[in-house]
Design a protein around this motif. Structure first.
Motif, PDB file in Angstrom:
ATOM      1  N   GLU A  89       0.832  -1.203   0.000  1.00 20.07           N
ATOM      2  CA  GLU A  89       0.000   0.000   0.000  1.00 20.07           C
ATOM      3  C   GLU A  89       0.870   1.258   0.000  1.00 20.07           C
ATOM      4  O   GLU A  89       0.550   2.244  -0.667  1.00 20.07           O
ATOM      5  N   PHE A  90       1.985   1.214   0.726  1.00 15.32           N
ATOM      6  CA  PHE A  90       2.913   2.347   0.693  1.00 15.32           C
ATOM      7  C   PHE A  90       3.496   2.520  -0.714  1.00 15.32           C
ATOM      8  O   PHE A  90       3.693   3.648  -1.182  1.00 15.32           O
ATOM      9  N   ILE A  91       3.767   1.409  -1.387  1.00 18.53           N
ATOM     10  CA  ILE A  91       4.284   1.477  -2.757  1.00 18.53           C
ATOM     11  C   ILE A  91       3.263   2.136  -3.674  1.00 18.53           C
ATOM     12  O   ILE A  91       3.600   2.989  -4.501  1.00 18.53           O
ATOM     13  N   VAL A  92       1.999   1.756  -3.520  1.00 19.02           N
ATOM     14  CA  VAL A  92       0.923   2.362  -4.312  1.00 19.02           C
ATOM     15  C   VAL A  92       0.851   3.865  -4.046  1.00 19.02           C
ATOM     16  O   VAL A  92       0.615   4.666  -4.964  1.00 19.02           O
ATOM     17  N   GLU A  93       1.082   4.249  -2.795  1.00 19.62           N
ATOM     18  CA  GLU A  93       1.041   5.666  -2.422  1.00 19.62           C
ATOM     19  C   GLU A  93       2.314   6.410  -2.830  1.00 19.62           C
ATOM     20  O   GLU A  93       2.406   7.627  -2.655  1.00 19.62           O
ATOM     21  N   GLY A  94       3.299   5.677  -3.344  1.00 18.57           N
ATOM     22  CA  GLY A  94       4.536   6.309  -3.792  1.00 18.57           C
ATOM     23  C   GLY A  94       5.584   6.486  -2.714  1.00 18.57           C
ATOM     24  O   GLY A  94       6.577   7.192  -2.914  1.00 18.57           O
ATOM     25  N   ASP A  95       5.384   5.838  -1.566  1.00 25.91           N
ATOM     26  CA  ASP A  95       6.332   5.967  -0.453  1.00 25.91           C
ATOM     27  C   ASP A  95       7.163   4.689  -0.343  1.00 25.91           C
ATOM     28  O   ASP A  95       6.974   3.874   0.567  1.00 25.91           O
ATOM     29  N   LYS A 143       9.201   4.063   3.035  1.00 27.94           N
ATOM     30  CA  LYS A 143       8.460   3.491   4.152  1.00 27.94           C
ATOM     31  C   LYS A 143       8.144   2.019   3.895  1.00 27.94           C
ATOM     32  O   LYS A 143       8.111   1.207   4.825  1.00 27.94           O
ATOM     33  N   ALA A 144       7.900   1.676   2.641  1.00 27.42           N
ATOM     34  CA  ALA A 144       7.640   0.279   2.296  1.00 27.42           C
ATOM     35  C   ALA A 144       8.833  -0.594   2.657  1.00 27.42           C
ATOM     36  O   ALA A 144       8.682  -1.664   3.261  1.00 27.42           O
ATOM     37  N   VAL A 145      10.030  -0.136   2.314  1.00 30.24           N
ATOM     38  CA  VAL A 145      11.244  -0.896   2.623  1.00 30.24           C
ATOM     39  C   VAL A 145      11.454  -0.976   4.132  1.00 30.24           C
ATOM     40  O   VAL A 145      11.869  -2.018   4.664  1.00 30.24           O
ATOM     41  N   GLU A 146      11.152   0.103   4.834  1.00 36.07           N
ATOM     42  CA  GLU A 146      11.265   0.098   6.298  1.00 36.07           C
ATOM     43  C   GLU A 146      10.371  -0.984   6.903  1.00 36.07           C
ATOM     44  O   GLU A 146      10.786  -1.719   7.811  1.00 36.07           O
ATOM     45  N   VAL A 147       9.151  -1.084   6.405  1.00 33.28           N
ATOM     46  CA  VAL A 147       8.204  -2.092   6.894  1.00 33.28           C
ATOM     47  C   VAL A 147       8.714  -3.502   6.597  1.00 33.28           C
ATOM     48  O   VAL A 147       8.665  -4.393   7.459  1.00 33.28           O
ATOM     49  N   TYR A 195      11.232  -5.859  -4.523  1.00 28.70           N
ATOM     50  CA  TYR A 195      11.475  -5.509  -5.927  1.00 28.70           C
ATOM     51  C   TYR A 195      10.665  -4.274  -6.325  1.00 28.70           C
ATOM     52  O   TYR A 195      11.193  -3.326  -6.926  1.00 28.70           O
ATOM     53  N   LYS A 196       9.387  -4.275  -6.000  1.00 27.81           N
ATOM     54  CA  LYS A 196       8.510  -3.176  -6.403  1.00 27.81           C
ATOM     55  C   LYS A 196       8.910  -1.853  -5.758  1.00 27.81           C
ATOM     56  O   LYS A 196       8.684  -0.785  -6.327  1.00 27.81           O
ATOM     57  N   ALA A 197       9.502  -1.940  -4.559  1.00 27.52           N
ATOM     58  CA  ALA A 197       9.926  -0.726  -3.853  1.00 27.52           C
ATOM     59  C   ALA A 197      11.298  -0.245  -4.313  1.00 27.52           C
ATOM     60  O   ALA A 197      11.803   0.760  -3.813  1.00 27.52           O
ATOM     61  N   GLY A 198      11.895  -0.972  -5.250  1.00 28.17           N
ATOM     62  CA  GLY A 198      13.194  -0.565  -5.774  1.00 28.17           C
ATOM     63  C   GLY A 198      14.375  -1.056  -4.972  1.00 28.17           C
ATOM     64  O   GLY A 198      15.520  -0.686  -5.258  1.00 28.17           O
TER      65      GLY A 198
END
Length: 236
Positions: free
Chosen positions: A114-120, A123-127, A154-157
């Motif tokens: 969901e953070f990835i969808v929001e462009g963050d 935070k996604a990687v932190e989670v 992968y999706k979060a880069g």
């Protein structure tokens, strides 16, 4: 159709609550809309429970019900929940507690996505990092629920972290398949479910690499072929 006492209780609760107190359903109640009295389109995921809200959301595919509330869920998972030092090697976990990690890995993955969808992505990687810190694969195993973590990395880069986890998973599968390859024909037949599952997981890793990491495809494909070779066409 038959209404059980459980169904009548839910109807009575909703009819008389008047939104004065929050109503929650545990994510472990079931894996079908029927288990949730077909209320899943009105769920908001806040952690290990869905909150029933007067807003209709489009449910995701499979059992990803409701809308993820990133703010509340992040606070719950990262700050409020207590994990009981379960990541420590000296803390024993029985089978029930280990199964709980399946749910935890799933909801951490949903929050990250969901953070990835929001462009963050940060935070996604932190989670995801926090999830792997609390549920290290060395203790909680390499299973189906790790794929969501890899995919989200992968999706979060975070390609390096995705590669590291992918290769560690493959190391585990190599060891398992090497063990089964030493079986004689009859013993290998008896263990077919186990080694076929390992091959399936290997194929899923390969598919993930093909989608997200073109630079690693050739090398990983060769690795998969080498591991699968003793099992021929999958019949052992």
């Amino acid at each position: 159709n038959v209404m059980t006492k459980r169904d009548l209780m839910v109807v009575d609760l909703i009819a008389n609550n008047n939104w004065e107190r929050p109503i929650y359903f545990s994510i472990t109640v079931g894996n079908s809309p029927k288990a949730y009295f077909w209320l899943n389109d009105y769920f908001r995921l806040e952690g290990m429970a869905y909150r029933f809200v007067p807003v209709k959301y489009e449910s995701g595919t499979g059992i990803d019900y409701g809308k993820v509330d990133t703010e509340i869920m992040y606070e719950n998972l990262m700050s409020k929940f207590s994990y009981g030092n379960m990541e420590l090697p000296e803390v024993y976990l029985d089978e029930t507690n280990r199964r709980l990690s399946y749910n935890l890995r799933t909801i951490f993955g949903r929050l990250a996505n969901e953070f990835i969808v929001e462009g963050d992505n940060e935070k996604a990687v932190e989670v995801l990092d926090f999830a792997m810190e609390k549920m290290p694969a060395e203790k909680f195993g390499y299973n189906y629920f790790v794929f969501g973590i890899i995919d989200s990395y992968y999706k979060a880069g975070a390609t390096d972290k995705a590669r590291e986890l992918t290769n560690a998973f493959a190391d585990h599968l190599d060891a398992e398949l090497d063990y089964f390859s030493a079986f004689d024909r009859e013993d290998r037949k008896r263990a077919a479910n186990e080694w076929r599952t390992n091959l399936q997981f290997y194929q899923m890793l390969l598919q993930n690499v093909q989608v997200h990491d073109q630079d690693s495809v050739q090398e990983f494909y060769q690795r998969f072929q080498l591991a699968a070779q003793p099992f021929g066409n999958g019949r052992g």
